[in-house]
Structure formats: C-alpha cells, structure tokens
Design a protein around this motif. Structure first.
Motif, PDB file in Angstrom:
ATOM      1  N   PRO A 123       0.813  -1.221   0.000  1.00 40.08           N
ATOM      2  CA  PRO A 123       0.000   0.000   0.000  1.00 40.08           C
ATOM      3  C   PRO A 123       0.850   1.277   0.000  1.00 40.08           C
ATOM      4  O   PRO A 123       0.494   2.270  -0.644  1.00 40.08           O
ATOM      5  N   ALA A 124       1.994   1.241   0.697  1.00 40.85           N
ATOM      6  CA  ALA A 124       2.892   2.400   0.685  1.00 40.85           C
ATOM      7  C   ALA A 124       3.483   2.606  -0.704  1.00 40.85           C
ATOM      8  O   ALA A 124       3.688   3.743  -1.147  1.00 40.85           O
ATOM      9  N   ALA A 125       3.773   1.514  -1.401  1.00 40.22           N
ATOM     10  CA  ALA A 125       4.282   1.622  -2.775  1.00 40.22           C
ATOM     11  C   ALA A 125       3.230   2.235  -3.682  1.00 40.22           C
ATOM     12  O   ALA A 125       3.536   3.090  -4.532  1.00 40.22           O
ATOM     13  N   ALA A 126       1.970   1.809  -3.529  1.00 40.52           N
ATOM     14  CA  ALA A 126       0.889   2.369  -4.346  1.00 40.52           C
ATOM     15  C   ALA A 126       0.731   3.863  -4.084  1.00 40.52           C
ATOM     16  O   ALA A 126       0.522   4.652  -5.013  1.00 40.52           O
ATOM     17  N   ASP A 127       0.847   4.260  -2.830  1.00 42.60           N
ATOM     18  CA  ASP A 127       0.728   5.680  -2.488  1.00 42.60           C
ATOM     19  C   ASP A 127       1.854   6.491  -3.120  1.00 42.60           C
ATOM     20  O   ASP A 127       1.628   7.595  -3.634  1.00 42.60           O
ATOM     21  N   LEU A 128       3.061   5.943  -3.110  1.00 41.52           N
ATOM     22  CA  LEU A 128       4.196   6.638  -3.706  1.00 41.52           C
ATOM     23  C   LEU A 128       4.034   6.779  -5.217  1.00 41.52           C
ATOM     24  O   LEU A 128       4.320   7.837  -5.797  1.00 41.52           O
ATOM     25  N   ILE A 129       3.571   5.711  -5.866  1.00 44.53           N
ATOM     26  CA  ILE A 129       3.380   5.749  -7.314  1.00 44.53           C
ATOM     27  C   ILE A 129       2.277   6.736  -7.683  1.00 44.53           C
ATOM     28  O   ILE A 129       2.350   7.432  -8.713  1.00 44.53           O
ATOM     29  N   ASP A 130       1.252   6.849  -6.849  1.00 43.84           N
ATOM     30  CA  ASP A 130       0.164   7.781  -7.125  1.00 43.84           C
ATOM     31  C   ASP A 130       0.661   9.220  -7.140  1.00 43.84           C
ATOM     32  O   ASP A 130       0.094  10.078  -7.825  1.00 43.84           O
ATOM     33  N   ARG A 131       1.751   9.483  -6.393  1.00 42.43           N
ATOM     34  CA  ARG A 131       2.319  10.839  -6.318  1.00 42.43           C
ATOM     35  C   ARG A 131       3.560  11.006  -7.180  1.00 42.43           C
ATOM     36  O   ARG A 131       4.151  12.087  -7.204  1.00 42.43           O
ATOM     37  N   GLY A 235      19.339   4.445 -15.296  1.00 35.80           N
ATOM     38  CA  GLY A 235      19.138   5.534 -14.356  1.00 35.80           C
ATOM     39  C   GLY A 235      17.710   5.661 -13.865  1.00 35.80           C
ATOM     40  O   GLY A 235      17.274   6.770 -13.491  1.00 35.80           O
ATOM     41  N   LEU A 236      16.956   4.549 -13.817  1.00 34.84           N
ATOM     42  CA  LEU A 236      15.562   4.586 -13.400  1.00 34.84           C
ATOM     43  C   LEU A 236      15.430   4.321 -11.902  1.00 34.84           C
ATOM     44  O   LEU A 236      16.140   3.468 -11.355  1.00 34.84           O
ATOM     45  N   PRO A 237      14.518   5.002 -11.239  1.00 34.51           N
ATOM     46  CA  PRO A 237      14.282   4.724  -9.821  1.00 34.51           C
ATOM     47  C   PRO A 237      13.546   3.393  -9.635  1.00 34.51           C
ATOM     48  O   PRO A 237      12.805   2.942 -10.520  1.00 34.51           O
ATOM     49  N   VAL A 238      13.770   2.791  -8.487  1.00 33.92           N
ATOM     50  CA  VAL A 238      13.126   1.523  -8.128  1.00 33.92           C
ATOM     51  C   VAL A 238      12.417   1.703  -6.802  1.00 33.92           C
ATOM     52  O   VAL A 238      13.038   2.119  -5.815  1.00 33.92           O
ATOM     53  N   VAL A 239      11.129   1.408  -6.770  1.00 35.39           N
ATOM     54  CA  VAL A 239      10.382   1.370  -5.516  1.00 35.39           C
ATOM     55  C   VAL A 239      10.492  -0.062  -4.991  1.00 35.39           C
ATOM     56  O   VAL A 239       9.948  -0.991  -5.586  1.00 35.39           O
ATOM     57  N   MET A 240      11.234  -0.239  -3.902  1.00 34.64           N
ATOM     58  CA  MET A 240      11.545  -1.560  -3.353  1.00 34.64           C
ATOM     59  C   MET A 240      10.723  -1.789  -2.084  1.00 34.64           C
ATOM     60  O   MET A 240      10.872  -1.067  -1.097  1.00 34.64           O
ATOM     61  N   VAL A 241       9.843  -2.793  -2.134  1.00 33.80           N
ATOM     62  CA  VAL A 241       8.988  -3.101  -0.982  1.00 33.80           C
ATOM     63  C   VAL A 241       9.753  -4.017  -0.033  1.00 33.80           C
ATOM     64  O   VAL A 241      10.218  -5.092  -0.423  1.00 33.80           O
ATOM     65  N   ASP A 242       9.896  -3.581   1.213  1.00 33.31           N
ATOM     66  CA  ASP A 242      10.619  -4.361   2.206  1.00 33.31           C
ATOM     67  C   ASP A 242       9.878  -5.652   2.544  1.00 33.31           C
ATOM     68  O   ASP A 242       8.640  -5.728   2.472  1.00 33.31           O
TER      69      ASP A 242
END
Length: 292
Positions: A123-131, A235-242
């Motif tokens: 859910p935190a990843a989804a929130d970050l992607i939404d922004r 050079g792309l960012p990665v959203v990494m879920v712990d």
C-alpha cells in the motif's frame, strides 16, 4: 533393524525449496512431503517427493496435519512475502513441538548507481506511485518527455495488482506468470512470462515501453534480479517493498546446505527414531540449537 526415514513437511514454491527436496533425495533417509499453495496452475515441483497442493485452513489445520501425518520436521521455504503461511508455520510448530526451520534466500542489496526508494508495504508503494512525477531526463522515455503520465513496470505478482486498481493517472506494465483476475488498474498492459530473465532483455523491455519507474518486492535471488541491473543502467528509480519480518524463536538459514545439515542432525540416531512424531525429552528440546 533399518531406521525409519525422517518425515519432513516442506512448505515450498521457491527454487530453494525444490533444490532442498532434491538434495534430501540424494542424501537419503527422508520422506518429504512438498506442499504448495496452489496459486499457479502448472507449478514447478520436484519429482522426488510426494506433493500436496492447497491450504491447511490456518495454524490449527496445519497443526492437525503435522499430527496426523506424524511429521518429524517442518521447513518453511515459502516466498519471503508469504507472511501468513510463515506465521501459521510458527504457530503450528510451537503448538505441536515439531522442529521448524526457516529457509530464506538473502534479500537484494543496492549497488553503486542504484536509485532505490524503500517502502514498508505494498500500500505504501501504491501511495508513492500515485504521487510519482516522471523525470524529464529519463533515458527510456524517448519521445515521451512531455508526457506527465508515470509509466510503471510492476513486478509484484498478479495477486497484488488490486492494490493499484484505484490509481487512474499512472500507466502500468505488469509481468505475471499467469493472467491476473479481480480488480485491476484501469491503464494496464499485462505480459505473461516466467524467469529467469537477463539484463539485455530487461533493458530492451524498459526502453520499448518507456518505463519511468520499477516497482518490485525485495524477493532476492538471481532469477529476477536482472531488472534491477537494467534499471540501474538506465538511471531509473526503483520502488523496493521491504520484506515482512520472520517469526522469531526459530532457526533461519539462507541456503540449502545448512538446511540439509539441520535435517541430517535431526535424523541422526538418538534424536528422532520413528514415525511416531517428535520425541519428548532432550532430543526434542535441543532442536533449536542444531545450527549453533
């Protein structure tokens, strides 16, 4: 009289679980039941052991399975994000006294040049992607430099796509082993594929779809790590879920060698001698320190 084989319930579904099952067959002296959740229609199963497919009905059901099958050892080699199954295994092991070992491959480690944004949950990843706002300098965007729509490569698995279903602004590319069902993001393309993947192929995929950001779980392992190297190169960012935490109070190993050693120790004479379940007294009480 020949010693009875050690009955092992192996909670599988990972490459480590399959390799452990094969290793125990080579060693001999083990009766392995390989358990799968049943979420994949054509799972990769080892040919050397009995296979059980389906859930247990929670911790109580698993405890009953351990008793009815007279299981001598329980190995949790499930996916690092199978938190519910791991919790059930810990509860059932504590309730029955059956020795439990957790086999978890190491998580991924960021390398120089990586741009990881760690989040504690999906859910935190989804929130970050939404922004998320795409970089205008993203090398994969090609002619899409003026498009503010985030283009997201989502590799969290088909069962987690519903968590992103409420996001209407991003465009998603999701890779799954099987076609997803249920609620899905409105702007979604799905590709069906199974690893291992290589860096050249992952780089081409990211470029072809003008991806801005990768979202993935910290699953670890080499089979799907190429996407991280490709993101680094572009050079792309990665959203990494712990990862979720592992239940405490049980031994944890990261490879099949120590796991095999642990099981051999349990199978040694004087520890567990029959199919009558875990023995009382010092033999059963000392299993937690087998790896010490």
């Amino acid at each position: 009289m020949a010693r009875a084989p050690l009955r092992v319930l192996l909670l599988g579904g990972t490459g480590e679980a399959r390799r452990l099952a094969l290793a125990l067959t080579e060693v001999g002296g083990f009766d392995v039941v390989y358990s799968l959740a049943g979420r994949v229609r054509e799972p990769q199963v080892p040919p050397s052991c009995r296979v059980r497919i389906g859930g247990f009905g929670g911790p109580a059901g698993l405890a009953e399975q351990l008793r009815s099958e007279r299981i001598n050892a329980l190995v949790d080699a499930t996916h690092p994000f199978a938190a519910r199954m791991s919790a059930s295994a810990a509860t059932a092991a504590a309730a029955t006294g059956v020795p439990l070992l957790v086999l978890r491959r190491p998580g991924w480690q960021a390398q120089p040049g990586d741009d990881w944004r760690r989040v504690p949950s999906l859910p935190a990843a989804a929130d970050l992607i939404d922004r998320f706002v795409p970089s205008q300098r993203g090398p994969s965007r090609c002619g899409a430099a003026d498009d503010p729509t985030p283009r997201v490569f989502l590799t969290t698995g088909r069962s987690d796509l519903a968590l992103f279903a409420g996001l209407h602004r991003p465009w998603f590319l999701a890779r799954c082993v099987e076609a997803p069902t249920g609620a899905l993001p409105p702007r979604l393309r799905v590709i069906l594929d199974r690893g291992p993947f290589d860096v050249a192929g992952e780089t081409e995929l990211l470029r072809r779809h003008a991806i801005d950001v990768l979202v993935t779980k910290d699953s670890g392992g080499a089979m799907t790590a190429a996407k991280l190297a490709a993101a680094r190169d572009l050079g792309l960012p990665v959203v990494m879920v712990d990862r979720p935490s592992i239940p405490s109070g049980f031994p944890v190993v990261s490879d099949i060698g120590p796991a095999t050693h642990w099981l051999i120790g349990l199978a040694s004479p004087g520890r567990i001698e029959s199919h009558d379940g875990p023995q009382a007294g010092p033999a059963a009480a000392s299993w937690r320190s087998t790896l010490s």
